[in-house]
Write a protein that holds these residues in place. Structure first.
Motif, mmCIF file in Angstrom:
data_model
loop_
_atom_site.group_PDB
_atom_site.id
_atom_site.type_symbol
_atom_site.label_atom_id
_atom_site.label_comp_id
_atom_site.label_asym_id
_atom_site.label_seq_id
_atom_site.Cartn_x
_atom_site.Cartn_y
_atom_site.Cartn_z
ATOM 1 N N ASP A 1 -7.091 -10.003 1.510
ATOM 2 C CA ASP A 1 -5.756 -10.392 1.953
ATOM 3 C C ASP A 1 -4.768 -10.037 0.849
ATOM 4 O O ASP A 1 -4.804 -10.609 -0.238
ATOM 5 C CB ASP A 1 -5.725 -11.896 2.244
ATOM 6 C CG ASP A 1 -4.387 -12.380 2.768
ATOM 7 O OD1 ASP A 1 -3.423 -11.582 2.802
ATOM 8 O OD2 ASP A 1 -4.304 -13.559 3.138
ATOM 9 N N ARG A 2 -3.878 -9.099 1.129
ATOM 10 C CA ARG A 2 -2.930 -8.628 0.111
ATOM 11 C C ARG A 2 -2.068 -9.749 -0.471
ATOM 12 O O ARG A 2 -1.597 -9.652 -1.600
ATOM 13 C CB ARG A 2 -2.024 -7.544 0.686
ATOM 14 C CG ARG A 2 -2.736 -6.236 0.930
ATOM 15 C CD ARG A 2 -1.804 -5.203 1.476
ATOM 16 N NE ARG A 2 -1.435 -5.595 2.839
ATOM 17 C CZ ARG A 2 -0.684 -4.883 3.641
ATOM 18 N NH1 ARG A 2 -0.182 -3.747 3.239
ATOM 19 N NH2 ARG A 2 -0.404 -5.299 4.864
ATOM 20 N N TYR B 1 -5.465 -3.626 -9.649
ATOM 21 C CA TYR B 1 -6.643 -3.767 -8.798
ATOM 22 C C TYR B 1 -7.175 -2.400 -8.407
ATOM 23 O O TYR B 1 -6.429 -1.429 -8.327
ATOM 24 C CB TYR B 1 -6.295 -4.526 -7.510
ATOM 25 C CG TYR B 1 -5.872 -5.949 -7.739
ATOM 26 C CD1 TYR B 1 -6.809 -6.969 -7.786
ATOM 27 C CD2 TYR B 1 -4.536 -6.277 -7.933
ATOM 28 C CE1 TYR B 1 -6.427 -8.276 -8.007
ATOM 29 C CE2 TYR B 1 -4.140 -7.579 -8.154
ATOM 30 C CZ TYR B 1 -5.087 -8.575 -8.197
ATOM 31 O OH TYR B 1 -4.719 -9.874 -8.425
ATOM 32 N N PHE B 2 -8.459 -2.355 -8.112
ATOM 33 C CA PHE B 2 -9.071 -1.188 -7.497
ATOM 34 C C PHE B 2 -9.034 -1.436 -6.000
ATOM 35 O O PHE B 2 -9.420 -2.510 -5.534
ATOM 36 C CB PHE B 2 -10.525 -1.019 -7.963
ATOM 37 C CG PHE B 2 -10.626 -0.574 -9.384
ATOM 38 C CD1 PHE B 2 -10.795 0.758 -9.689
ATOM 39 C CD2 PHE B 2 -10.522 -1.492 -10.418
ATOM 40 C CE1 PHE B 2 -10.873 1.176 -11.016
ATOM 41 C CE2 PHE B 2 -10.594 -1.087 -11.736
ATOM 42 C CZ PHE B 2 -10.770 0.246 -12.034
ATOM 43 N N GLY C 1 -11.003 4.943 5.250
ATOM 44 C CA GLY C 1 -10.447 6.231 5.620
ATOM 45 C C GLY C 1 -10.016 7.038 4.408
ATOM 46 O O GLY C 1 -10.319 6.708 3.267
ATOM 47 N N LYS C 2 -9.285 8.107 4.697
ATOM 48 C CA LYS C 2 -8.816 9.011 3.644
ATOM 49 C C LYS C 2 -7.505 8.509 3.047
ATOM 50 O O LYS C 2 -6.689 7.911 3.731
ATOM 51 C CB LYS C 2 -8.609 10.414 4.211
ATOM 52 C CG LYS C 2 -9.913 11.077 4.634
ATOM 53 C CD LYS C 2 -9.646 12.487 5.131
ATOM 54 C CE LYS C 2 -10.916 13.137 5.609
ATOM 55 N NZ LYS C 2 -11.679 13.751 4.565
ATOM 56 N N TYR C 3 -7.333 8.790 1.788
ATOM 57 C CA TYR C 3 -6.092 8.450 1.089
ATOM 58 C C TYR C 3 -5.007 9.423 1.526
ATOM 59 O O TYR C 3 -5.187 10.638 1.471
ATOM 60 C CB TYR C 3 -6.316 8.544 -0.422
ATOM 61 C CG TYR C 3 -5.084 8.318 -1.249
ATOM 62 C CD1 TYR C 3 -4.498 7.064 -1.322
ATOM 63 C CD2 TYR C 3 -4.517 9.359 -1.968
ATOM 64 C CE1 TYR C 3 -3.367 6.845 -2.094
ATOM 65 C CE2 TYR C 3 -3.389 9.157 -2.747
ATOM 66 C CZ TYR C 3 -2.816 7.900 -2.802
ATOM 67 O OH TYR C 3 -1.698 7.690 -3.561
ATOM 68 N N GLY D 1 -3.406 -0.684 1.728
ATOM 69 C CA GLY D 1 -3.697 -0.587 3.155
ATOM 70 C C GLY D 1 -3.960 -1.942 3.794
ATOM 71 O O GLY D 1 -4.453 -2.870 3.158
ATOM 72 N N GLU D 2 -3.626 -2.022 5.055
ATOM 73 C CA GLU D 2 -3.776 -3.281 5.798
ATOM 74 C C GLU D 2 -5.227 -3.764 5.834
ATOM 75 O O GLU D 2 -5.483 -4.958 5.785
ATOM 76 C CB GLU D 2 -3.264 -3.081 7.227
ATOM 77 C CG GLU D 2 -3.307 -4.329 8.074
ATOM 78 C CD GLU D 2 -2.761 -4.124 9.475
ATOM 79 O OE1 GLU D 2 -2.907 -5.053 10.280
ATOM 80 O OE2 GLU D 2 -2.192 -3.055 9.761
#
Length: 166
Positions: free
Chosen positions: A34-35, A43-44, A49-51, A57-58
């Motif tokens: 959770d952002r 953070y890592f 998916g692809k960057y 990302g959500e």
């Protein structure tokens, strides 16, 4: 190097050592999904998916550097192109191999037979982390299990997972 610069470097090195000593006592290991829980940007990111030149990302998961170092050598093992400071894509085959290695790691931690290794950090820091690993064994097992489960879930929907370094 003049005497003043040498003295400054020595102080900086001692400060870093002191920070690591403090962190050894206060380290918390968790997979953050959770952002809202993120404090800052250190953070890592594990991005499904692809960057595509977009972070945070959500559906991403996040690890602190102290959490990542627990399993970083496994990332290198399955993808020798992995870079601590850059963006690295992992194929579904590599993710499957990585989750198998995580399962083995969990078993080793449970039996007190796992040692953190690192080609990036100092030996002293790794010794402190290994000592902390024993003290926070259950927390570390939970982290590694959560990461394994998250990756297995995400690789079902995405053909790659990208690790965005610091």
């Amino acid at each position: 190097m003049n005497r003043w610069n040498y003295f400054d470097l020595k102080i900086q090195k001692n400060i870093i050592v002191d920070i690591h000593l403090i962190m050894e006592i206060t380290m918390e290991y968790e997979l953050i999904t959770d952002r809202v829980q993120l404090e800052g940007t250190y953070y890592f990111e594990f991005l499904p998916g692809k960057y595509e030149n977009k972070c945070w990302g959500e559906y991403s998961a996040y690890l602190t550097e102290d959490s990542l170092v627990l399993i970083e050598e496994l990332l290198i093992q399955v993808n020798p192109c992995y870079d601590h400071y850059s963006v690295t894509e992992f194929s579904s085959r590599q993710i499957n191999q990585f989750t198998e290695e995580l399962a083995k790691t969990i078993a080793k931690i449970e039996m007190d037979k796992y040692l953190i290794a690192s080609t990036i950090f100092s030996d002293d820091y790794i010794k402190k982390l290994n000592k902390n690993l024993r003290a926070k064994k259950n927390e570390v097992i939970e982290l590694v299990t959560d990461l394994k489960n998250w990756m297995e879930q995400m690789i079902q929907a995405y053909d790659t997972i990208t690790v965005i370094g610091i």
